[in-house]
Design a protein around this motif. Sequence first.
Motif, mmCIF file in Angstrom:
data_model
loop_
_atom_site.group_PDB
_atom_site.id
_atom_site.type_symbol
_atom_site.label_atom_id
_atom_site.label_comp_id
_atom_site.label_asym_id
_atom_site.label_seq_id
_atom_site.Cartn_x
_atom_site.Cartn_y
_atom_site.Cartn_z
ATOM 1 N N THR A 123 0.837 -1.211 0.000
ATOM 2 C CA THR A 123 0.000 0.000 0.000
ATOM 3 C C THR A 123 0.865 1.252 0.000
ATOM 4 O OG1 THR A 123 -1.702 -1.203 1.226
ATOM 5 C CG2 THR A 123 -1.858 1.183 1.215
ATOM 6 N N GLY A 124 1.960 1.226 0.782
ATOM 7 C CA GLY A 124 2.874 2.366 0.794
ATOM 8 C C GLY A 124 3.538 2.574 -0.556
ATOM 9 N N ALA A 125 3.888 1.462 -1.210
ATOM 10 C CA ALA A 125 4.504 1.577 -2.538
ATOM 11 C C ALA A 125 3.520 2.178 -3.542
ATOM 12 C CB ALA A 125 4.970 0.201 -3.011
ATOM 13 N N ILE A 126 2.238 1.802 -3.459
ATOM 14 C CA ILE A 126 1.213 2.373 -4.343
ATOM 15 C C ILE A 126 1.063 3.867 -4.089
ATOM 16 C CG2 ILE A 126 -1.261 2.361 -4.845
ATOM 17 C CD1 ILE A 126 -1.242 -0.649 -4.397
ATOM 18 N N SER A 127 1.093 4.251 -2.818
ATOM 19 C CA SER A 127 0.978 5.675 -2.477
ATOM 20 C C SER A 127 2.160 6.463 -3.045
ATOM 21 C CB SER A 127 0.903 5.840 -0.958
ATOM 22 O OG SER A 127 -0.242 5.185 -0.434
ATOM 23 N N MET A 128 3.345 5.878 -2.983
ATOM 24 C CA MET A 128 4.511 6.547 -3.537
ATOM 25 C C MET A 128 4.394 6.718 -5.044
ATOM 26 S SD MET A 128 6.563 7.404 -1.118
ATOM 27 C CE MET A 128 8.050 7.723 -2.057
ATOM 28 N N LEU A 129 3.899 5.677 -5.714
ATOM 29 C CA LEU A 129 3.720 5.775 -7.170
ATOM 30 C C LEU A 129 2.689 6.842 -7.525
ATOM 31 C CD1 LEU A 129 3.731 1.969 -8.068
ATOM 32 C CD2 LEU A 129 5.542 3.631 -8.558
ATOM 33 N N SER A 134 1.318 12.621 -9.004
ATOM 34 C CA SER A 134 0.758 13.880 -8.522
ATOM 35 C C SER A 134 1.791 14.998 -8.555
ATOM 36 C CB SER A 134 0.218 13.692 -7.105
ATOM 37 O OG SER A 134 -0.269 14.907 -6.581
ATOM 38 N N ASP A 135 3.024 14.676 -8.114
ATOM 39 C CA ASP A 135 4.084 15.688 -8.149
ATOM 40 C C ASP A 135 4.388 16.119 -9.573
ATOM 41 O OD1 ASP A 135 4.208 15.500 -5.417
ATOM 42 O OD2 ASP A 135 5.983 14.182 -5.381
ATOM 43 N N LYS A 136 4.388 15.153 -10.503
ATOM 44 C CA LYS A 136 4.652 15.487 -11.915
ATOM 45 C C LYS A 136 3.527 16.343 -12.486
ATOM 46 C CE LYS A 136 7.543 15.026 -15.334
ATOM 47 N NZ LYS A 136 8.924 15.524 -15.202
ATOM 48 N N GLU A 137 2.273 16.053 -12.100
ATOM 49 C CA GLU A 137 1.148 16.875 -12.555
ATOM 50 C C GLU A 137 1.273 18.296 -12.024
ATOM 51 O OE1 GLU A 137 -2.223 14.753 -11.171
ATOM 52 O OE2 GLU A 137 -2.426 13.539 -13.003
ATOM 53 N N THR A 138 1.714 18.424 -10.782
ATOM 54 C CA THR A 138 1.910 19.766 -10.208
ATOM 55 C C THR A 138 2.987 20.524 -10.986
ATOM 56 O OG1 THR A 138 1.291 18.935 -8.021
ATOM 57 C CG2 THR A 138 2.482 21.014 -8.098
ATOM 58 N N GLU A 139 4.047 19.790 -11.316
ATOM 59 C CA GLU A 139 5.119 20.420 -12.092
ATOM 60 C C GLU A 139 4.625 20.855 -13.465
ATOM 61 O OE1 GLU A 139 9.447 19.196 -14.064
ATOM 62 O OE2 GLU A 139 8.460 17.850 -12.643
ATOM 63 N N VAL A 140 3.860 19.996 -14.146
ATOM 64 C CA VAL A 140 3.334 20.321 -15.482
ATOM 65 C C VAL A 140 2.384 21.514 -15.399
ATOM 66 C CG1 VAL A 140 1.894 19.474 -17.373
ATOM 67 C CG2 VAL A 140 3.666 18.013 -16.401
ATOM 68 N N ASN A 141 1.521 21.544 -14.386
ATOM 69 C CA ASN A 141 0.582 22.673 -14.229
ATOM 70 C C ASN A 141 1.331 23.977 -13.981
ATOM 71 O OD1 ASN A 141 -1.633 21.015 -14.580
ATOM 72 N ND2 ASN A 141 -1.812 20.572 -12.373
ATOM 73 N N ALA A 142 2.415 23.880 -13.211
ATOM 74 C CA ALA A 142 3.209 25.102 -12.963
ATOM 75 C C ALA A 142 3.858 25.597 -14.255
ATOM 76 C CB ALA A 142 4.271 24.805 -11.898
ATOM 77 N N LEU A 143 4.374 24.679 -15.071
ATOM 78 C CA LEU A 143 4.978 25.070 -16.348
ATOM 79 C C LEU A 143 3.923 25.641 -17.305
ATOM 80 C CD1 LEU A 143 7.411 22.049 -16.898
ATOM 81 C CD2 LEU A 143 8.034 24.392 -16.278
ATOM 82 N N LEU A 180 4.958 13.151 -18.131
ATOM 83 C CA LEU A 180 3.833 12.841 -17.249
ATOM 84 C C LEU A 180 2.994 11.702 -17.821
ATOM 85 C CD1 LEU A 180 1.955 13.393 -14.862
ATOM 86 C CD2 LEU A 180 0.840 15.176 -16.245
ATOM 87 N N GLN A 181 2.723 11.752 -19.127
ATOM 88 C CA GLN A 181 1.929 10.678 -19.733
ATOM 89 C C GLN A 181 2.648 9.334 -19.624
ATOM 90 O OE1 GLN A 181 -1.138 10.974 -20.755
ATOM 91 N NE2 GLN A 181 -1.160 13.186 -20.374
ATOM 92 N N LEU A 182 3.963 9.335 -19.876
ATOM 93 C CA LEU A 182 4.735 8.107 -19.763
ATOM 94 C C LEU A 182 4.759 7.607 -18.317
ATOM 95 C CD1 LEU A 182 6.576 6.024 -21.103
ATOM 96 C CD2 LEU A 182 8.522 7.556 -20.652
ATOM 97 N N LEU A 183 4.937 8.551 -17.373
ATOM 98 C CA LEU A 183 4.955 8.166 -15.957
ATOM 99 C C LEU A 183 3.613 7.581 -15.529
ATOM 100 C CD1 LEU A 183 6.565 8.161 -13.299
ATOM 101 C CD2 LEU A 183 5.643 10.446 -12.842
ATOM 102 N N LYS A 184 2.536 8.156 -16.022
ATOM 103 C CA LYS A 184 1.208 7.634 -15.684
ATOM 104 C C LYS A 184 1.046 6.201 -16.189
ATOM 105 C CE LYS A 184 -1.664 11.798 -15.344
ATOM 106 N NZ LYS A 184 -2.808 12.545 -15.937
ATOM 107 N N GLU A 185 1.489 5.963 -17.423
ATOM 108 C CA GLU A 185 1.366 4.615 -17.979
ATOM 109 C C GLU A 185 2.207 3.610 -17.188
ATOM 110 O OE1 GLU A 185 2.478 4.902 -22.029
ATOM 111 O OE2 GLU A 185 0.733 6.132 -22.627
#
Length: 336
Positions: A123-129, A134-143, A180-185
Motif C-alpha cells: 500500500t505504501g509503494a502504491i501511495s509513492m507511485l 501527482s508531483d509530476k502533474e503539479t510540475e506540469v501545471n506550474a509550467l 507525465l503521460q509516460l509516468l502515468k502509464e
Amino acid sequence: MGATVFFTALMAWIAGSYALYTIFDNVYTAVFFGLIWGLLIFNLDRYIVGTMRKKDSKLNELVQATPRIILAIIIAIVISKPLELKIFQKEIDAVLQEERNAKLLTNKSQVTAYYQNDINQLTGAISMLKKEVSDKETEVNALYKTYIEEAEGVSGTKKLGKGPVYEEKRQKHDTALQELQLLKEQNSLKIADKEKEIQALNTQLQEQITTTNPVIENFDGLMARITALGKLPWIPVLFITLLFLTIETAPVIIKLLASKGEYDAKLADIEETQTGWLAQKAYQRKQQQETDRDLNDRIYEDLKTDEALYCVKKEKAAEIARLQATAFYEQQKSIL
C-alpha cells in the motif's frame, strides 16, 4: 458392602463411557472400554475391602486401612470427574463458547498481523507511485501557468505575445507533459501489479482464517472441558466429588467400624490353619536337611576305613601315574 462395591463399579462404567465418548465420538467404542474401566474399578474395590483384616487394636486397623482409603479417594476423584462434566455440561458449553470466541478473535488478529506487514508495504509503494504522478502533474501545471502568463505579459519578460521565451517555456511544458503521460502509464502498470499482490494476500488471509477456525470451533475435548469445569463455582462441583468420595470410601469405613463377626472369625481360622501348615512344612524340611547331613557325615566317615574302596582308588591312582610318566617321557624324547 458388596452392593456398595457393585454400584460404585456401575457408576464407574457410566462415567468412563461418557469420558471416552467425548474422545472417540462413538457410542459402542465408549461403552465397551467403559465396561472394562468399570470392571477394573470393581476389582480394585473388591481387593481393597477383601484384603482388610479385623485386628484386636483399632489403631492397627486404621494403619492397615490408610493406604486403602487413599486409593479409594483417588478412584472416587477419577470416577466423579466425567460425571461432573455431564452434570454441568450446559455451563461448561457456555464457558467453552466464550473461550472459542476469544480464540477466534485472537486467531484472526494474529493471522491478520502476519499478512498486514506485507500489505502495508505494498500500500505504501502504491501511495509513492501515485505521489510521483501527482508531483509530476503539479510540475506540469506550474509550467503551463508559466508559459501562459508569459504569453499574456503578466510575468517573465512581461511582453504580450508569443516570443522566443514563450516558445522555450512552451517546449519545456510539452516535454514535461510527455514525461507525465509516460509516468502515468508506467505507474499504472506498477499499481495494478501491486493491487493484484494485495488481493492475493487478502485471499490467503481469508483462506488461513477459514482453515484455522474449524480447529478452534472444535475446541471441546476432554482436557478443554476439565479446564472449563475448573472455572465454574467450586462449591457445586465439590458436592459431587464428596458424594463419590463417600460412596467409594464407604466399604472401607464400614469395615473399620464393624465389629469382628462370624466371617472374620472363619477367615482368621482359615489363615491360622494355613499359617500353621506352612510352618509345619518348613519345620519338616529343616529336620529332613539336618538328618540328611548327619547321615552323609556318618557314611563318608565309614568309607575312610573301607579297605576294598582303598585298593580300588590306589589301583586307579597308580594307573594314572604310569600314564603321566609315559606321556612325559614321549614329550621329552620328541624334543631331543
